[in-house]
Design an enzyme around this catalytic site. Structure first.
Site, short mmCIF file in Angstrom:
data_model
loop_
_atom_site.label_atom_id
_atom_site.label_comp_id
_atom_site.label_asym_id
_atom_site.label_seq_id
_atom_site.Cartn_x
_atom_site.Cartn_y
_atom_site.Cartn_z
CB SER A 146 63.68 65.20 49.80
OG SER A 146 64.38 64.72 48.66
CE1 TYR A 170 68.24 65.72 53.50
CE2 TYR A 170 67.85 64.14 51.75
CZ TYR A 170 67.76 65.42 52.24
OH TYR A 170 67.18 66.41 51.48
#
Ligand SMILES: NC(=O)c1ccc[n+]([C@@H]2O[C@H](COP(=O)([O-])OP(=O)(O)OC[C@H]3O[C@@H](n4cnc5c(N)ncnc54)[C@H](OP(=O)(O)O)[C@@H]3O)[C@@H](O)[C@H]2O)c1
Length: 270
Positions: A146, A170
């Site tokens: 990401s 995350y």
């Protein structure tokens, strides 16, 4: 060793997609299955979901060569068992499964759940499948990461010292996915296996909702860059790189090779 089957004398290209019962993973698996000559294996933990996804993808694409394998990707033994029962080559591995639980959770082995699933799960899949990838034809590994990445603390990979926050854990995990792509690319280059990382897209999913955002792109749009890396000629010409929107983007985490190697060593120690 002969793969699952042959079509017109040419063997099918075999792709495994982890987390293929989720939003982006299912779209990746469907898009790959729609490309002639592909056999797609959905690697999932929930058999009912997996069977439903296989049926939906076969119906939508007309490709009968879609199946599932079960594995808990937060657990090394489960991944090793999958690799041991896998017969023949693997041409494309898409590491995509991820989780971002609001509260700190641990695997039965006592590893923090995001680190286990999002980082070690990728690491263990690559490690366990190297022999199958070697048997593949110009095999490619795509690590779905990401742009939402950063804050990795090599001294506290499991949030034992810092207070757990699912967004911080995350972002750390997605930084790690990008760094491990560099580490594996270097090691697998002599074997002719490429390893690249990419951002998918901002897609509404269980994962994005648990991080507090909805996503404005379709799952199919989110699948485009991983699928492009898996099948396009251009995608096969790179290794150890990071991509967004089907374009290579300079990765800040590549600038610290010592940290990349330290992370690799830390993952290996589990
Ligand atoms: N959504 C976004 O906006 C966005 C943006 C950038 C990057 N990404 C990346 O895209 C990837 C896919 O995300 P998504 O949004 O599609 O998430 P998702 O819909 O929540 O799907 C996650 C998938 O991972 C599976 N999974 C989680 N833990 C597992 C385990 N221990 N063993 C096996 N499977 C497990 C889930 O299985 P179950 O169905 O059984 O729960 C599900 O299939 C992730 O790597 C994420 O970091 C997403």
């Amino acid at each position: 060793m002969a793969p699952m089957g042959k079509e017109e004398g040419r063997r099918r290209r075999i792709a495994a997609v982890t987390g293929a019962s989720g939003a982006i993973g299912m779209a990746i698996a469907r898009q790959l299955a729609a490309i002639p000559g592909h056999e797609v294996v959905l690697v999932c933990r929930n058999e009912d979901k997996a069977a439903g996804c296989v049926e939906a993808i076969s119906r939508a694409t007309g490709n009968p060569h879609v199946r599932y394998e079960l594995a808990d990707l937060a657990r090394q033994a489960s991944i090793q068992a999958l690799a041991q029962r896998w017969k023949g080559p693997l041409d494309v591995l898409v590491n995509n499964a991820a989780i971002a639980p609001p509260l700190r959770m641990q695997t039965p082995e006592g590893i923090e759940m995001q680190f286990a699933t999002n980082v070690l799960g990728y690491f263990w899949m690559i490690d366990a499948f190297i022999e199958h990838l070697r048997q593949g034809s110009a095999a490619r590994i795509i690590n779905v990461a990401s742009y939402w990445a950063g804050g990795l603390d090599l001294g506290d990979l499991e949030f034992k010292k810092r207070p757990y926050n699912n967004d911080a854990a995350y972002r750390q995990s997605k930084q790690a996915d990008r760094m491990l792509s560099i580490a594996f690319a270097r090691r697998l280059q002599p074997l002719g296996i490429t390893v690249n990382a990419c951002h998918s897209g901002d897609v509404g999913s269980t994962l994005s909702n648990s991080l507090g955002f909805g996503g404005h792109q379709s799952a199919d749009a989110g699948a485009e860059t991983p699928v492009w890396l898996a099948v396009s000629e251009a995608g096969g010409q790179h290794t150890g790189k990071y991509f967004e929107h089907q374009r290579e983007v300079s990765c800040a985490f590549a600038r610290d090779p010592e940290a990349v190697e330290a992370l690799y060593a830390a993952c290996l120690s589990y």
